[in-house]
Design a protein around this motif. Sequence first.
Motif, PDB file in Angstrom:
ATOM      1  N   LYS A  15       1.144 -58.658   1.663  1.00 38.47           N
ATOM      2  CA  LYS A  15      -0.251 -58.386   1.995  1.00 38.47           C
ATOM      3  C   LYS A  15      -0.452 -58.118   3.482  1.00 38.47           C
ATOM      4  O   LYS A  15      -1.277 -57.279   3.862  1.00 38.47           O
ATOM      5  CB  LYS A  15      -1.123 -59.573   1.572  1.00 38.47           C
ATOM      6  N   LEU A  16       0.313 -58.811   4.338  1.00 37.01           N
ATOM      7  CA  LEU A  16       0.049 -58.761   5.778  1.00 37.01           C
ATOM      8  C   LEU A  16       0.936 -57.783   6.540  1.00 37.01           C
ATOM      9  O   LEU A  16       0.733 -57.578   7.732  1.00 37.01           O
ATOM     10  CB  LEU A  16       0.206 -60.166   6.378  1.00 37.01           C
ATOM     11  N   SER A  17       1.909 -57.186   5.894  1.00 32.25           N
ATOM     12  CA  SER A  17       2.813 -56.281   6.606  1.00 32.25           C
ATOM     13  C   SER A  17       2.075 -55.080   7.186  1.00 32.25           C
ATOM     14  O   SER A  17       2.300 -54.679   8.343  1.00 32.25           O
ATOM     15  CB  SER A  17       3.931 -55.816   5.672  1.00 32.25           C
ATOM     16  N   GLU A  18       1.185 -54.474   6.406  1.00 31.28           N
ATOM     17  CA  GLU A  18       0.456 -53.306   6.905  1.00 31.28           C
ATOM     18  C   GLU A  18      -0.538 -53.688   7.998  1.00 31.28           C
ATOM     19  O   GLU A  18      -0.594 -53.009   9.042  1.00 31.28           O
ATOM     20  CB  GLU A  18      -0.244 -52.578   5.762  1.00 31.28           C
ATOM     21  N   PRO A  19      -1.336 -54.757   7.836  1.00 31.44           N
ATOM     22  CA  PRO A  19      -2.182 -55.189   8.948  1.00 31.44           C
ATOM     23  C   PRO A  19      -1.382 -55.494  10.210  1.00 31.44           C
ATOM     24  O   PRO A  19      -1.825 -55.189  11.324  1.00 31.44           O
ATOM     25  CB  PRO A  19      -2.853 -56.457   8.401  1.00 31.44           C
ATOM     26  N   ALA A  20      -0.196 -56.070  10.062  1.00 28.50           N
ATOM     27  CA  ALA A  20       0.637 -56.362  11.225  1.00 28.50           C
ATOM     28  C   ALA A  20       1.022 -55.073  11.955  1.00 28.50           C
ATOM     29  O   ALA A  20       1.010 -55.018  13.196  1.00 28.50           O
ATOM     30  CB  ALA A  20       1.894 -57.120  10.801  1.00 28.50           C
ATOM     31  N   MET A  21       1.361 -54.022  11.205  1.00 30.77           N
ATOM     32  CA  MET A  21       1.698 -52.748  11.829  1.00 30.77           C
ATOM     33  C   MET A  21       0.503 -52.180  12.597  1.00 30.77           C
ATOM     34  O   MET A  21       0.650 -51.644  13.700  1.00 30.77           O
ATOM     35  CB  MET A  21       2.183 -51.751  10.770  1.00 30.77           C
ATOM     36  N   ASP A  22      -0.683 -52.316  12.022  1.00 32.24           N
ATOM     37  CA  ASP A  22      -1.885 -51.813  12.687  1.00 32.24           C
ATOM     38  C   ASP A  22      -2.148 -52.574  13.979  1.00 32.24           C
ATOM     39  O   ASP A  22      -2.520 -51.979  15.002  1.00 32.24           O
ATOM     40  CB  ASP A  22      -3.086 -51.942  11.753  1.00 32.24           C
ATOM     41  N   ILE A  23      -1.948 -53.884  13.948  1.00 36.86           N
ATOM     42  CA  ILE A  23      -2.158 -54.687  15.155  1.00 36.86           C
ATOM     43  C   ILE A  23      -1.162 -54.303  16.239  1.00 36.86           C
ATOM     44  O   ILE A  23      -1.527 -54.165  17.416  1.00 36.86           O
ATOM     45  CB  ILE A  23      -2.058 -56.187  14.814  1.00 36.86           C
ATOM     46  N   ARG A  24       0.094 -54.105  15.865  1.00 39.98           N
ATOM     47  CA  ARG A  24       1.095 -53.688  16.854  1.00 39.98           C
ATOM     48  C   ARG A  24       0.698 -52.362  17.508  1.00 39.98           C
ATOM     49  O   ARG A  24       0.873 -52.177  18.716  1.00 39.98           O
ATOM     50  CB  ARG A  24       2.467 -53.549  16.192  1.00 39.98           C
ATOM     51  N   TYR A  25       0.185 -51.460  16.700  1.00 36.90           N
ATOM     52  CA  TYR A  25      -0.227 -50.165  17.237  1.00 36.90           C
ATOM     53  C   TYR A  25      -1.340 -50.348  18.259  1.00 36.90           C
ATOM     54  O   TYR A  25      -1.285 -49.774  19.366  1.00 36.90           O
ATOM     55  CB  TYR A  25      -0.691 -49.245  16.111  1.00 36.90           C
ATOM     56  N   LEU A  26      -2.355 -51.144  17.912  1.00 34.27           N
ATOM     57  CA  LEU A  26      -3.475 -51.352  18.836  1.00 34.27           C
ATOM     58  C   LEU A  26      -3.015 -52.054  20.109  1.00 34.27           C
ATOM     59  O   LEU A  26      -3.470 -51.716  21.214  1.00 34.27           O
ATOM     60  CB  LEU A  26      -4.572 -52.169  18.142  1.00 34.27           C
ATOM     61  N   LEU A  27      -2.093 -53.009  19.975  1.00 36.59           N
ATOM     62  CA  LEU A  27      -1.567 -53.696  21.154  1.00 36.59           C
ATOM     63  C   LEU A  27      -0.825 -52.716  22.064  1.00 36.59           C
ATOM     64  O   LEU A  27      -0.929 -52.793  23.293  1.00 36.59           O
ATOM     65  CB  LEU A  27      -0.650 -54.847  20.734  1.00 36.59           C
ATOM     66  N   SER A  28      -0.086 -51.820  21.451  1.00 38.67           N
ATOM     67  CA  SER A  28       0.662 -50.833  22.246  1.00 38.67           C
ATOM     68  C   SER A  28      -0.262 -49.845  22.940  1.00 38.67           C
ATOM     69  O   SER A  28       0.135 -49.189  23.909  1.00 38.67           O
ATOM     70  CB  SER A  28       1.657 -50.075  21.356  1.00 38.67           C
ATOM     71  N   ARG A  29      -1.509 -49.751  22.458  1.00 42.59           N
ATOM     72  CA  ARG A  29      -2.492 -48.854  23.066  1.00 42.59           C
ATOM     73  C   ARG A  29      -3.382 -49.565  24.077  1.00 42.59           C
ATOM     74  O   ARG A  29      -4.341 -48.992  24.580  1.00 42.59           O
ATOM     75  CB  ARG A  29      -3.365 -48.230  21.971  1.00 42.59           C
ATOM     76  N   GLY A  30      -3.063 -50.847  24.346  1.00 39.89           N
ATOM     77  CA  GLY A  30      -3.782 -51.561  25.391  1.00 39.89           C
ATOM     78  C   GLY A  30      -4.890 -52.469  24.927  1.00 39.89           C
ATOM     79  O   GLY A  30      -5.584 -53.072  25.764  1.00 39.89           O
ATOM     80  N   TYR A  31      -5.085 -52.593  23.633  1.00 36.79           N
ATOM     81  CA  TYR A  31      -6.104 -53.516  23.136  1.00 36.79           C
ATOM     82  C   TYR A  31      -5.670 -54.953  23.408  1.00 36.79           C
ATOM     83  O   TYR A  31      -4.475 -55.271  23.398  1.00 36.79           O
ATOM     84  CB  TYR A  31      -6.314 -53.334  21.630  1.00 36.79           C
ATOM     85  N   THR A  32      -6.645 -55.831  23.632  1.00 35.16           N
ATOM     86  CA  THR A  32      -6.312 -57.239  23.803  1.00 35.16           C
ATOM     87  C   THR A  32      -5.907 -57.822  22.454  1.00 35.16           C
ATOM     88  O   THR A  32      -6.273 -57.295  21.390  1.00 35.16           O
ATOM     89  CB  THR A  32      -7.505 -58.041  24.343  1.00 35.16           C
ATOM     90  N   ARG A  33      -5.159 -58.901  22.519  1.00 35.21           N
ATOM     91  CA  ARG A  33      -4.659 -59.536  21.296  1.00 35.21           C
ATOM     92  C   ARG A  33      -5.806 -59.963  20.385  1.00 35.21           C
ATOM     93  O   ARG A  33      -5.805 -59.690  19.184  1.00 35.21           O
ATOM     94  CB  ARG A  33      -3.802 -60.742  21.695  1.00 35.21           C
ATOM     95  N   LYS A  34      -6.800 -60.613  20.967  1.00 34.83           N
ATOM     96  CA  LYS A  34      -7.914 -61.128  20.176  1.00 34.83           C
ATOM     97  C   LYS A  34      -8.687 -60.001  19.502  1.00 34.83           C
ATOM     98  O   LYS A  34      -8.996 -60.077  18.311  1.00 34.83           O
ATOM     99  CB  LYS A  34      -8.857 -61.949  21.065  1.00 34.83           C
ATOM    100  N   SER A  35      -8.979 -58.943  20.251  1.00 35.24           N
ATOM    101  CA  SER A  35      -9.761 -57.847  19.682  1.00 35.24           C
ATOM    102  C   SER A  35      -8.974 -57.099  18.609  1.00 35.24           C
ATOM    103  O   SER A  35      -9.535 -56.676  17.593  1.00 35.24           O
ATOM    104  CB  SER A  35     -10.204 -56.883  20.782  1.00 35.24           C
ATOM    105  N   ALA A  36      -7.661 -56.946  18.813  1.00 36.74           N
ATOM    106  CA  ALA A  36      -6.839 -56.246  17.829  1.00 36.74           C
ATOM    107  C   ALA A  36      -6.780 -57.020  16.519  1.00 36.74           C
ATOM    108  O   ALA A  36      -6.945 -56.437  15.430  1.00 36.74           O
ATOM    109  CB  ALA A  36      -5.435 -56.029  18.380  1.00 36.74           C
ATOM    110  N   VAL A  37      -6.510 -58.330  16.611  1.00 36.02           N
ATOM    111  CA  VAL A  37      -6.433 -59.149  15.395  1.00 36.02           C
ATOM    112  C   VAL A  37      -7.784 -59.173  14.683  1.00 36.02           C
ATOM    113  O   VAL A  37      -7.855 -59.042  13.449  1.00 36.02           O
ATOM    114  CB  VAL A  37      -5.967 -60.579  15.732  1.00 36.02           C
ATOM    115  N   THR A  38      -8.867 -59.324  15.445  1.00 37.05           N
ATOM    116  CA  THR A  38     -10.199 -59.379  14.843  1.00 37.05           C
ATOM    117  C   THR A  38     -10.544 -58.066  14.154  1.00 37.05           C
ATOM    118  O   THR A  38     -11.014 -58.052  13.007  1.00 37.05           O
ATOM    119  CB  THR A  38     -11.254 -59.691  15.913  1.00 37.05           C
ATOM    120  N   PHE A  39     -10.317 -56.947  14.832  1.00 36.71           N
ATOM    121  CA  PHE A  39     -10.654 -55.631  14.267  1.00 36.71           C
ATOM    122  C   PHE A  39      -9.892 -55.378  12.970  1.00 36.71           C
ATOM    123  O   PHE A  39     -10.469 -55.000  11.945  1.00 36.71           O
ATOM    124  CB  PHE A  39     -10.345 -54.541  15.286  1.00 36.71           C
ATOM    125  N   VAL A  40      -8.570 -55.595  13.014  1.00 37.90           N
ATOM    126  CA  VAL A  40      -7.743 -55.324  11.835  1.00 37.90           C
ATOM    127  C   VAL A  40      -8.062 -56.303  10.704  1.00 37.90           C
ATOM    128  O   VAL A  40      -8.157 -55.906   9.529  1.00 37.90           O
ATOM    129  CB  VAL A  40      -6.249 -55.376  12.197  1.00 37.90           C
TER     130      VAL A  40
END
Length: 244
Positions: A15-40
Amino acid sequence: MSDEYLLPADQLKEKLSEPAMDIRYLLSRGYTRKSAVTFVSNHYRLTEQERHILTRLVVSPEIADNRSKKKLGCSQLKGCDVFVDGYNVLITIETALKNEPIWFADDGFLRDTSGIFRNHKITDTTCMAVDEMLSTLSTLKVTSATILLDSQMSNSGKLAQFILKRSKDHTFKADARTSKHVDFDLKEAGPHAVIATADSIIVDAVDKVVDITECWMKQNAKSDKPFSLNAHARERSETWNRRC
């Protein structure tokens, strides 16, 4: 943290593998950890427990690489002076002893996702975890081990005394004590010290780290037990050849 509605680990991984990939992408684009996890997490409508797991396990590729470079392999601990983040190591080993899931995070360190730190109680499993930790350190032929326990934790003084008593059965020099500032003590242990922890804040602040839980699992042929949301995390295990 309640796990009343938490899916089994194999289903969580799916269930979480795809959300994890999305979070990694946002982190690599400069999003903060909290905002990336919350958004995804909002997008996938994840539960609080599932958000907690993602927060514990997912980091940017850059941070994962930096942390893995600091990690010593289990076979490299011979002759080292090790400073152990006591509760961090013991709680993770306890989790495995109770057959509860532990995970390889993106940075290659093993972490539990139970969130029980402040509510931890000393049980028979804790005593078993102490013996497993000490036996692992002995097998790794460390020169010394200093185990630090957070003094604000209930009965931490008694646990320190128990560790000292049990360490007499081993040949390495052992010390166990409580501290009001374990994180600071570990960060200031010195350039030659190896820090045994999976706490990301401490890992980021020190030069050499070892994952004692991973060493214990390998010694006991449990290396296939941990789950992971990132296949590359396990590939990084013990790939760096640094000495203490």
